[in-house]
Design an enzyme around this catalytic site. Structure first.
Site, mmCIF file in Angstrom:
data_model
loop_
_atom_site.group_PDB
_atom_site.id
_atom_site.type_symbol
_atom_site.label_atom_id
_atom_site.label_comp_id
_atom_site.label_asym_id
_atom_site.label_seq_id
_atom_site.Cartn_x
_atom_site.Cartn_y
_atom_site.Cartn_z
ATOM 1 N N SER A 138 0.820 -1.212 0.000
ATOM 2 C CA SER A 138 0.000 0.000 0.000
ATOM 3 C C SER A 138 0.852 1.259 0.000
ATOM 4 O O SER A 138 0.347 2.340 -0.274
ATOM 5 C CB SER A 138 -0.856 0.053 1.267
ATOM 6 O OG SER A 138 -1.651 -1.068 1.387
ATOM 7 N N HIS A 162 -1.203 -2.469 -6.949
ATOM 8 C CA HIS A 162 -1.935 -2.146 -5.723
ATOM 9 C C HIS A 162 -3.435 -2.310 -5.946
ATOM 10 O O HIS A 162 -4.099 -1.414 -6.482
ATOM 11 C CB HIS A 162 -1.584 -0.717 -5.286
ATOM 12 C CG HIS A 162 -2.214 -0.300 -4.012
ATOM 13 N ND1 HIS A 162 -2.632 0.990 -3.761
ATOM 14 C CD2 HIS A 162 -2.524 -0.998 -2.896
ATOM 15 C CE1 HIS A 162 -3.159 1.055 -2.564
ATOM 16 N NE2 HIS A 162 -3.100 -0.128 -2.010
ATOM 17 N N GLU A 174 -3.925 0.211 -8.876
ATOM 18 C CA GLU A 174 -2.923 1.258 -9.063
ATOM 19 C C GLU A 174 -1.617 0.548 -9.450
ATOM 20 O O GLU A 174 -1.183 -0.369 -8.747
ATOM 21 C CB GLU A 174 -2.755 1.957 -7.703
ATOM 22 C CG GLU A 174 -2.415 3.392 -7.740
ATOM 23 C CD GLU A 174 -2.349 3.982 -6.319
ATOM 24 O OE1 GLU A 174 -2.498 3.266 -5.306
ATOM 25 O OE2 GLU A 174 -2.114 5.190 -6.223
ATOM 26 N N ASN A 212 -3.237 6.000 -1.138
ATOM 27 C CA ASN A 212 -3.055 6.142 0.307
ATOM 28 C C ASN A 212 -2.436 7.465 0.730
ATOM 29 O O ASN A 212 -2.543 7.858 1.889
ATOM 30 C CB ASN A 212 -2.268 4.950 0.850
ATOM 31 C CG ASN A 212 -3.168 3.739 0.922
ATOM 32 O OD1 ASN A 212 -4.273 3.811 1.450
ATOM 33 N ND2 ASN A 212 -2.736 2.639 0.328
HETATM 34 N N1 LIG Z 1 -6.334 -4.200 3.591
HETATM 35 C C1 LIG Z 1 -6.438 -3.380 2.580
HETATM 36 O O1 LIG Z 1 -7.434 -2.672 2.413
HETATM 37 C C2 LIG Z 1 -5.309 -3.309 1.575
HETATM 38 C C3 LIG Z 1 -5.545 -2.691 0.340
HETATM 39 C C4 LIG Z 1 -4.522 -2.672 -0.612
HETATM 40 C C5 LIG Z 1 -3.286 -3.228 -0.309
HETATM 41 N N2 LIG Z 1 -3.082 -3.812 0.918
HETATM 42 C C6 LIG Z 1 -1.770 -4.402 1.185
HETATM 43 O O2 LIG Z 1 -1.855 -5.796 0.946
HETATM 44 C C7 LIG Z 1 -0.953 -6.476 1.837
HETATM 45 C C8 LIG Z 1 -1.736 -7.506 2.631
HETATM 46 O O3 LIG Z 1 -2.772 -6.855 3.333
HETATM 47 P P1 LIG Z 1 -4.019 -7.674 3.927
HETATM 48 O O4 LIG Z 1 -5.028 -6.669 4.291
HETATM 49 O O5 LIG Z 1 -4.367 -8.804 3.011
HETATM 50 O O6 LIG Z 1 -3.361 -8.262 5.254
HETATM 51 P P2 LIG Z 1 -3.814 -9.553 6.095
HETATM 52 O O7 LIG Z 1 -3.317 -9.315 7.472
HETATM 53 O O8 LIG Z 1 -5.263 -9.840 5.883
HETATM 54 O O9 LIG Z 1 -3.001 -10.755 5.404
HETATM 55 C C9 LIG Z 1 -1.615 -10.889 5.431
HETATM 56 C C10 LIG Z 1 -1.302 -12.348 5.188
HETATM 57 O O10 LIG Z 1 0.112 -12.502 5.033
HETATM 58 C C11 LIG Z 1 0.442 -13.747 5.616
HETATM 59 N N3 LIG Z 1 1.887 -13.773 5.853
HETATM 60 C C12 LIG Z 1 2.603 -13.039 6.729
HETATM 61 N N4 LIG Z 1 3.917 -13.377 6.619
HETATM 62 C C13 LIG Z 1 4.011 -14.325 5.662
HETATM 63 C C14 LIG Z 1 5.089 -15.064 5.095
HETATM 64 N N5 LIG Z 1 6.347 -14.881 5.503
HETATM 65 N N6 LIG Z 1 4.809 -15.957 4.134
HETATM 66 C C15 LIG Z 1 3.542 -16.162 3.713
HETATM 67 N N7 LIG Z 1 2.476 -15.507 4.200
HETATM 68 C C16 LIG Z 1 2.714 -14.585 5.171
HETATM 69 C C17 LIG Z 1 -0.382 -13.796 6.887
HETATM 70 O O11 LIG Z 1 -0.486 -15.120 7.381
HETATM 71 C C18 LIG Z 1 -1.716 -13.249 6.378
HETATM 72 O O12 LIG Z 1 -2.558 -14.296 5.908
HETATM 73 C C19 LIG Z 1 -0.281 -5.408 2.674
HETATM 74 O O13 LIG Z 1 0.941 -5.047 2.056
HETATM 75 C C20 LIG Z 1 -1.270 -4.260 2.616
HETATM 76 O O14 LIG Z 1 -0.662 -3.002 2.818
HETATM 77 C C21 LIG Z 1 -4.075 -3.873 1.848
#
Ligand SMILES: NC(=O)c1ccc[n+]([C@@H]2O[C@H](COP(=O)([O-])OP(=O)(O)OC[C@H]3O[C@@H](n4cnc5c(N)ncnc54)[C@H](O)[C@@H]3O)[C@@H](O)[C@H]2O)c1
Length: 306
Positions: A138, A162, A174, A212
């Site tokens: 993000s 993104h 994005e 963001n």
């Molecule tokens: N939540 C949002 O609205 C959003 C929107 C766009 C982008 N993002 C980005 O997407 C990414 C994930 O966000 P999310 O909301 O899905 O988070 P989340 O917490 O729902 O999921 C993260 C996942 O990563 C896994 N994980 C952590 N370390 C790991 C590893 N070493 N190997 C494999 N899996 C691993 C965790 O077990 C978890 O299932 C982040 O970089 C976030 O900034 C989030």
């Protein structure tokens, strides 16, 4: 840093041409990763393997994909046959090594530079030399993540992709080329995003990108308003929803995104842009410290009166 002219020239590369991707790999089966896997199978109709170190996340994620596909059938958006085909394209693993034959990877693990650097360094050793390595970060610099691959040859295949939450519904992706990203990588990534049914915008590689950079100060200010007792959660959300025609209030949106993710993004904006206006609200930090990270954890939402 690339010039504005170079940047604009790259933007014109957007194309509806075939993406040529054989297999998609998604690292992280959280709310974003599982959504990305879903649109890879449902819309782009490409075999996709999703990896997470936590089997419970995978199980929960696959159920989510089943539910999304079933809802599409119920709404008459796809046939039962298409649903079964899409579902058959999705596999899962707990081992990164299983991506040895995968030509397009999307990393969607938690928002930590250290964690993403480790994943990109490992992927460089595992995946084919010409595989594209995209990050769903993000806010973290794509150029910085690309450096973790250790060579220009691999860094030119690294790009920001993104997606927005929830991925099966939200229209936008994005796209963020890093300093070393090649035009071929950009072109293929745009083509795959379009095949996933998405509209793309392109952002320069600056903290928070476009989405963001604008959204997080807004959410942070809403948390400050709650913290300072300017209004209740409902007052703040209803004011913005009905007063400015937002589909949901900023505090509800923060709960959907994940408070841990919001905090991580704000910390990156604050430290990298160096301006006090991005300072995370202490209440946001407290909620994350308490483990109340929002809807994904089924935990306390931002509704306590202060
Ligand atoms: N939540 C949002 O609205 C959003 C929107 C766009 C982008 N993002 C980005 O997407 C990414 C994930 O966000 P999310 O909301 O899905 O988070 P989340 O917490 O729902 O999921 C993260 C996942 O990563 C896994 N994980 C952590 N370390 C790991 C590893 N070493 N190997 C494999 N899996 C691993 C965790 O077990 C978890 O299932 C982040 O970089 C976030 O900034 C989030």
């Amino acid at each position: 840093m690339q010039s504005a002219v170079q940047y604009l020239a790259r933007r014109t590369l957007a194309t509806a041409a075939s993406h040529g991707v054989q297999r998609v790999g998604v690292i992280g089966a959280g709310q974003m990763g599982i959504g990305i896997a879903c649109v890879a199978a449902r819309n782009a109709k490409v075999p996709v393997m999703v990896m997470d170190m936590n089997q419970a996340q995978i199980d929960k994620g696959l159920k989510y994909i089943d539910a999304v596909l079933q809802k599409d059938v119920s709404k008459g958006k796809m046939t039962a046959e298409d649903r079964d085909h899409a579902r058959s394209l999705v596999t899962a693993t707990t081992k990164l090594d299983d991506f040895a034959q995968t030509d397009f990877l999307v990393e969607a693990v938690s928002e930590s530079l250290e964690l993403k650097n480790k994943i990109f360094s490992d992927l460089t050793k595992i995946t084919p030399a010409d595989a594209i390595l995209a990050s769903n970060t993000s806010s973290i610099s794509i150029t910085k993540i690309a450096a973790a691959t250790g060579s220009h040859a691999r860094a030119q295949n690294v790009i920001g992709m993104h997606f927005m939450n929830p991925v099966p519904i939200m229209q936008l992706v994005e796209i963020i080329p890093g300093l070393a990203t090649s035009d071929a990588t950009l072109k293929k990534t745009l083509a795959l995003a379009h095949a996933m049914g998405k509209t793309t915008t392109t952002s320069r590689d600056v903290p928070g990108f476009i989405a963001n950079r604008l959204l997080m100060p807004y959410i942070n200010e809403a948390v400050f308003a709650l913290h300072e007792g300017i209004g209740s959660k409902q007052d703040i959300d209803t004011t913005m929803k009905l007063g400015t025609n937002m589909p949901m209030g900023p505090l509800t949106l923060a709960d959907f995104i994940g408070l841990d993710t919001c905090l991580s993004i704000l910390k990156i904006l604050h430290t990298q842009l160096g301006e006090d206006k991005y300072r995370p609200c202490p209440l946001l930090q407290s909620y994350v410290d308490a483990g109340w990270v929002g809807k994904k954890a089924g935990s306390r939402v931002l509704r306590v009166q202060h």
